[in-house]
Design a protein around this motif. Structure first.
Motif, PDB file in Angstrom:
ATOM      1  N   PRO A  25       0.133  11.435   7.186  1.00  0.00           N
ATOM      2  CA  PRO A  25       0.129  10.169   6.424  1.00  0.00           C
ATOM      3  C   PRO A  25       1.337   9.292   6.728  1.00  0.00           C
ATOM      4  CG  PRO A  25       0.580  12.023   4.981  1.00  0.00           C
ATOM      5  CD  PRO A  25       0.160  12.601   6.285  1.00  0.00           C
ATOM      6  N   PHE A  26       2.475   9.926   7.058  1.00  0.00           N
ATOM      7  CA  PHE A  26       3.667   9.147   7.393  1.00  0.00           C
ATOM      8  C   PHE A  26       3.434   8.303   8.646  1.00  0.00           C
ATOM      9  CE2 PHE A  26       7.495   9.035  10.091  1.00  0.00           C
ATOM     10  CZ  PHE A  26       8.297   8.213   9.320  1.00  0.00           C
ATOM     11  N   ILE A  27       2.740   8.849   9.635  1.00  0.00           N
ATOM     12  CA  ILE A  27       2.489   8.113  10.869  1.00  0.00           C
ATOM     13  C   ILE A  27       1.587   6.907  10.599  1.00  0.00           C
ATOM     14  CG2 ILE A  27       1.382   8.254  13.126  1.00  0.00           C
ATOM     15  CD1 ILE A  27       4.093   9.578  13.028  1.00  0.00           C
ATOM     16  N   ARG A  28       0.548   7.104   9.778  1.00  0.00           N
ATOM     17  CA  ARG A  28      -0.338   5.968   9.462  1.00  0.00           C
ATOM     18  C   ARG A  28       0.422   4.877   8.729  1.00  0.00           C
ATOM     19  NH1 ARG A  28      -6.136   6.561   6.398  1.00  0.00           N
ATOM     20  NH2 ARG A  28      -6.409   8.093   8.085  1.00  0.00           N
ATOM     21  N   MET A  29       1.261   5.257   7.781  1.00  0.00           N
ATOM     22  CA  MET A  29       2.009   4.254   7.015  1.00  0.00           C
ATOM     23  C   MET A  29       3.039   3.547   7.869  1.00  0.00           C
ATOM     24  SD  MET A  29       2.513   6.402   3.518  1.00  0.00           S
ATOM     25  CE  MET A  29       1.082   7.038   2.640  1.00  0.00           C
ATOM     26  N   LEU A  30       3.712   4.299   8.734  1.00  0.00           N
ATOM     27  CA  LEU A  30       4.711   3.672   9.593  1.00  0.00           C
ATOM     28  C   LEU A  30       4.059   2.714  10.579  1.00  0.00           C
ATOM     29  CD1 LEU A  30       7.722   3.582  10.258  1.00  0.00           C
ATOM     30  CD2 LEU A  30       7.351   5.425  11.897  1.00  0.00           C
ATOM     31  N   ALA A  31       2.871   3.058  11.073  1.00  0.00           N
ATOM     32  CA  ALA A  31       2.154   2.155  11.977  1.00  0.00           C
ATOM     33  C   ALA A  31       1.770   0.866  11.264  1.00  0.00           C
ATOM     34  CB  ALA A  31       0.917   2.850  12.535  1.00  0.00           C
ATOM     35  N   LEU A  32       1.353   0.955  10.006  1.00  0.00           N
ATOM     36  CA  LEU A  32       1.014  -0.254   9.256  1.00  0.00           C
ATOM     37  C   LEU A  32       2.255  -1.097   8.988  1.00  0.00           C
ATOM     38  CD1 LEU A  32      -1.449  -0.892   6.499  1.00  0.00           C
ATOM     39  CD2 LEU A  32       0.931  -1.275   5.918  1.00  0.00           C
ATOM     40  N   ILE A  33       3.331  -0.466   8.570  1.00  0.00           N
ATOM     41  CA  ILE A  33       4.553  -1.213   8.275  1.00  0.00           C
ATOM     42  C   ILE A  33       5.093  -1.892   9.527  1.00  0.00           C
ATOM     43  CG2 ILE A  33       6.963  -0.926   7.556  1.00  0.00           C
ATOM     44  CD1 ILE A  33       6.021   1.227   5.630  1.00  0.00           C
ATOM     45  N   SER A  34       4.859  -1.298  10.680  1.00  0.00           N
ATOM     46  CA  SER A  34       5.348  -1.876  11.932  1.00  0.00           C
ATOM     47  C   SER A  34       4.515  -3.056  12.408  1.00  0.00           C
ATOM     48  CB  SER A  34       5.373  -0.801  13.027  1.00  0.00           C
ATOM     49  OG  SER A  34       6.209   0.288  12.649  1.00  0.00           O
ATOM     50  N   THR A  35       3.308  -3.232  11.889  1.00  0.00           N
ATOM     51  CA  THR A  35       2.429  -4.314  12.349  1.00  0.00           C
ATOM     52  C   THR A  35       2.035  -5.292  11.259  1.00  0.00           C
ATOM     53  OG1 THR A  35       0.499  -2.892  11.979  1.00  0.00           O
ATOM     54  CG2 THR A  35       1.453  -2.903  14.187  1.00  0.00           C
ATOM     55  N   ALA A  36       2.110  -4.912   9.998  1.00  0.00           N
ATOM     56  CA  ALA A  36       1.640  -5.776   8.913  1.00  0.00           C
ATOM     57  C   ALA A  36       2.605  -6.937   8.699  1.00  0.00           C
ATOM     58  CB  ALA A  36       1.508  -4.970   7.620  1.00  0.00           C
ATOM     59  N   PRO A  37       2.099  -8.086   8.246  1.00  0.00           N
ATOM     60  CA  PRO A  37       2.999  -9.202   7.925  1.00  0.00           C
ATOM     61  C   PRO A  37       3.942  -8.834   6.791  1.00  0.00           C
ATOM     62  CG  PRO A  37       0.752  -9.626   7.172  1.00  0.00           C
ATOM     63  CD  PRO A  37       0.685  -8.412   8.003  1.00  0.00           C
ATOM     64  N   VAL A  38       5.061  -9.509   6.749  1.00  0.00           N
ATOM     65  CA  VAL A  38       6.146  -9.314   5.783  1.00  0.00           C
ATOM     66  C   VAL A  38       6.917  -8.026   6.114  1.00  0.00           C
ATOM     67  CG1 VAL A  38       6.811  -9.061   3.364  1.00  0.00           C
ATOM     68  CG2 VAL A  38       4.900 -10.562   3.972  1.00  0.00           C
TER      69      VAL A  38
END
Length: 264
Positions: free
Chosen positions: A22-35
């Motif tokens: 789950p950490f990898i999925r969240m880090l991938a989102l935080i690295s690409t999501a706006p803001v």
């Protein structure tokens, strides 16, 4: 004699897997999501946020696939989590691309194509007007608690698309690619009033130039176009928030539809 706390290698591997995937999925989102992916946000803050979210969400995931971390199946699950998290962030970034596209279209009509600077987010030159509208979209996104809704959507993604070693279906990726067409149509829809007004103004000055050739239309055309564009932009500002709020809601709905489409 107090009890001895012992941990086997199998238990340690289960704990690492329950946190890492789950950490990898969240880090991938935080690295690409706006803001969240802005260059102004330190990397340590991004990693720390992903760690806190993983600690909070990992106990609610339920049983995970019994796959060793150091294996082909375990590596494939890691790749899947990167793809899913990055795709979720990219889906929401498409909504912000609508505003940037509108700024590009309006800036060209106003004669501000030369007014550009390097944007570290996109990695290229961006018009000042597009950057201004993007900042307004970010403020609207924060005002409606869009960042919290994005985290909630990420947590919901583990129920819609749980962690497994099953292959991802191609239908979800087709939906993501199809959503890219809304960038052009949405940007034109937002910038259409300003473009129509400036086109009418340019036609009027062209007719004036034909009627009175001695009138130097090239000397006064640019200031008139710029002033008219600024006035129309000021009138357009009050409609950006009502225009963007349904787009944000549609973006979150598209994310859930995309996750459902990835089910094999």
């Amino acid at each position: 004699m107090p009890p001895v706390f012992s941990v086997t290698s199998e238990q340690l591997g289960v704990w690492i897997v329950a946190f890492l995937w789950p950490f990898i999925r969240m880090l991938a989102l935080i690295s690409t999501a706006p803001v969240f992916s802005e260059k102004a946000v330190p990397r340590s803050a991004k990693v720390g946020l992903a760690v806190l979210l993983s600690i909070a969400i990992a106990p609610t995931l339920g049983p995970l696939p019994a796959v060793p971390l150091v294996s082909a199946a375990g590596f494939w699950i890691l790749v899947q989590q990167i793809l899913i998290g990055a795709a979720i962030g990219f889906s929401m970034r498409l909504v912000f691309a609508i505003v940037q596209a509108a700024g590009e279209y309006a800036g060209l009509q106003m004669g501000l194509s030369f007014a550009s600077f390097f944007d570290p987010t996109s990695g290229g030159n961006t018009m000042v007007l597009a950057r201004l509208l993007n900042v307004m979209a970010v403020l609207i996104f924060l005002a409606i608690d869009g960042h919290l809704m994005l985290i909630m959507t990420l947590a919901e993604s583990f129920r819609t698309l749980p962690i497994s070693d099953a292959p991802l279906a191609a239908g979800g990726w087709f939906l993501l690619v199809s959503a890219g067409g809304q960038v052009i149509s949405g940007g034109l829809m937002l910038a259409l009033p300003l473009i129509a007004a400036l086109l009418t103004l340019n036609l009027s000055m062209g007719i004036l130039n034909r009627v009175s050739p001695q009138f130097s239309i090239f000397a006064v055309g640019f200031p008139i176009t710029l002033l008219a564009g600024m006035g129309m932009l000021q009138m357009l500002m009050q409609y950006i928030a009502p225009f963007m709020e349904p787009r944000f809601a549609a973006g979150f709905a598209a994310i859930l539809e995309f996750l459902s489409g990835l089910r094999s």
